[in-house]
Design a protein around this motif. Structure first.
Motif, short mmCIF file in Angstrom:
data_model
loop_
_atom_site.label_atom_id
_atom_site.label_comp_id
_atom_site.label_asym_id
_atom_site.label_seq_id
_atom_site.Cartn_x
_atom_site.Cartn_y
_atom_site.Cartn_z
N LYS A 18 42.84 -10.87 -2.85
CA LYS A 18 43.48 -10.79 -4.17
C LYS A 18 43.24 -12.11 -4.89
CE LYS A 18 45.81 -6.86 -3.69
NZ LYS A 18 45.59 -5.69 -4.44
N ASN A 19 42.98 -12.02 -6.20
CA ASN A 19 42.86 -13.25 -6.99
C ASN A 19 44.24 -13.64 -7.50
OD1 ASN A 19 43.35 -11.66 -9.27
ND2 ASN A 19 41.22 -11.72 -9.96
N THR A 53 32.46 -17.58 -2.95
CA THR A 53 33.88 -17.27 -2.84
C THR A 53 34.62 -18.39 -2.13
OG1 THR A 53 33.29 -14.93 -2.60
CG2 THR A 53 35.55 -15.54 -2.08
N ASN A 88 25.76 -6.35 0.73
CA ASN A 88 25.88 -6.00 -0.70
C ASN A 88 24.61 -6.36 -1.47
OD1 ASN A 88 25.95 -8.73 -1.18
ND2 ASN A 88 28.00 -8.77 -2.04
N ASP A 143 43.98 -14.09 1.23
CA ASP A 143 43.90 -13.05 2.23
C ASP A 143 45.24 -12.33 2.34
OD1 ASP A 143 42.80 -11.57 4.32
OD2 ASP A 143 43.23 -13.11 5.82
N GLU A 168 44.30 -9.03 -8.82
CA GLU A 168 43.16 -8.11 -8.80
C GLU A 168 42.44 -8.21 -7.46
OE1 GLU A 168 42.03 -8.48 -13.53
OE2 GLU A 168 41.13 -9.87 -12.10
N SER A 169 41.89 -7.10 -7.03
CA SER A 169 41.19 -7.04 -5.77
C SER A 169 39.77 -7.61 -5.89
CB SER A 169 41.12 -5.59 -5.29
OG SER A 169 40.59 -5.52 -4.00
N ILE A 170 39.37 -8.35 -4.87
CA ILE A 170 38.02 -8.92 -4.76
C ILE A 170 37.48 -8.45 -3.42
CG2 ILE A 170 36.66 -11.02 -4.55
CD1 ILE A 170 38.98 -12.52 -5.90
N ARG A 171 36.31 -7.83 -3.40
CA ARG A 171 35.70 -7.38 -2.15
C ARG A 171 34.54 -8.32 -1.80
NH1 ARG A 171 35.17 -1.33 -1.04
NH2 ARG A 171 37.25 -1.80 -0.33
N ARG A 221 33.33 -6.25 5.54
CA ARG A 221 33.78 -6.18 4.15
C ARG A 221 35.29 -6.24 4.15
NH1 ARG A 221 30.09 -2.03 1.60
NH2 ARG A 221 28.70 -3.63 0.87
N VAL A 222 35.85 -7.18 3.40
CA VAL A 222 37.30 -7.31 3.30
C VAL A 222 37.70 -7.46 1.84
CG1 VAL A 222 37.64 -8.30 5.61
CG2 VAL A 222 37.21 -9.81 3.70
N ASP A 223 38.94 -7.12 1.57
CA ASP A 223 39.47 -7.27 0.22
C ASP A 223 40.43 -8.45 0.17
OD1 ASP A 223 38.20 -5.03 -0.95
OD2 ASP A 223 39.68 -3.69 -0.05
#
Length: 172
Positions: free
Chosen positions: A29-30, A80, A42, A101, A34-37, A25-27
């Motif tokens: 940014k758009n 994604t 999931n 990333d 905003e953060s996207i996981r 699982r990584v985060d």
């Protein structure tokens, strides 16, 4: 692994995450920060595509993938598109998460960062399918960045990933 772009030979910095391994699982940014996981388990099949650049050919392939998923009634998929940095212009794609990333975790864990040439530090052209249990079910890492993804094969693998997971474990 060597990757070709026009007449330049590039290398992957690390070995790509292989089929059967657990995804991380990584985060990301758009484009608005905003953060996207993504990744990990999931409960949904995940389609992750990385590219070194976003051009018309890339956008056309993503839209073609959307059409194939729709025609084949393969819904419930998290899609994604990932690039290495925020210097890319993010395309407006319906039903796609588009991110970069920001902390280099994705590139390091999934092994898709290029080294050498004008694309040093960018991601290679790769497609990952993560099953509902979080395992890498399929990947396609193109040897030539000018080649298109094999969407028909990806479609078959997405269908297989969705049908093989029952949620009951290996003895259910």
């Amino acid at each position: 692994m060597q990757i070709t772009y026009n007449t330049t030979l590039l290398e992957l910095e690390d070995m790509p995450l292989d089929i059967g391994y657990s995804s991380e699982r990584v985060d990301l940014k758009n484009s608005v920060g905003e953060s996207i996981r993504i990744g990990g388990q999931n409960g949904a099949t995940q389609l992750i595509i990385t590219v070194p650049f976003i051009d018309e050919s890339c956008i056309t392939q993503l839209k073609e993938m959307d059409s194939l998923l729709y025609i084949n009634a393969l819904g419930g998929i998290t899609k994604t598109l990932i690039v290495a940095t925020d210097k890319h212009t993010m395309p407006p794609l319906e039903e796609w998460l588009v991110g970069f990333d920001y902390d280099e975790a994705f590139g390091d864990y999934y092994g898709v960062r290029l080294s050498g040439g004008e694309l040093n530090g960018e991601f290679t052209k790769a497609l990952f399918i993560i099953s509902k249990d979080g395992a890498i079910f399929h990947h396609e890492i193109l040897n030539d960045l000018n080649d298109p993804f094999s969407l028909d094969k990806a479609l078959l693998k997405i269908a297989a990933a969705q049908s093989c997971y029952t949620g009951k474990g290996c003895h259910g």
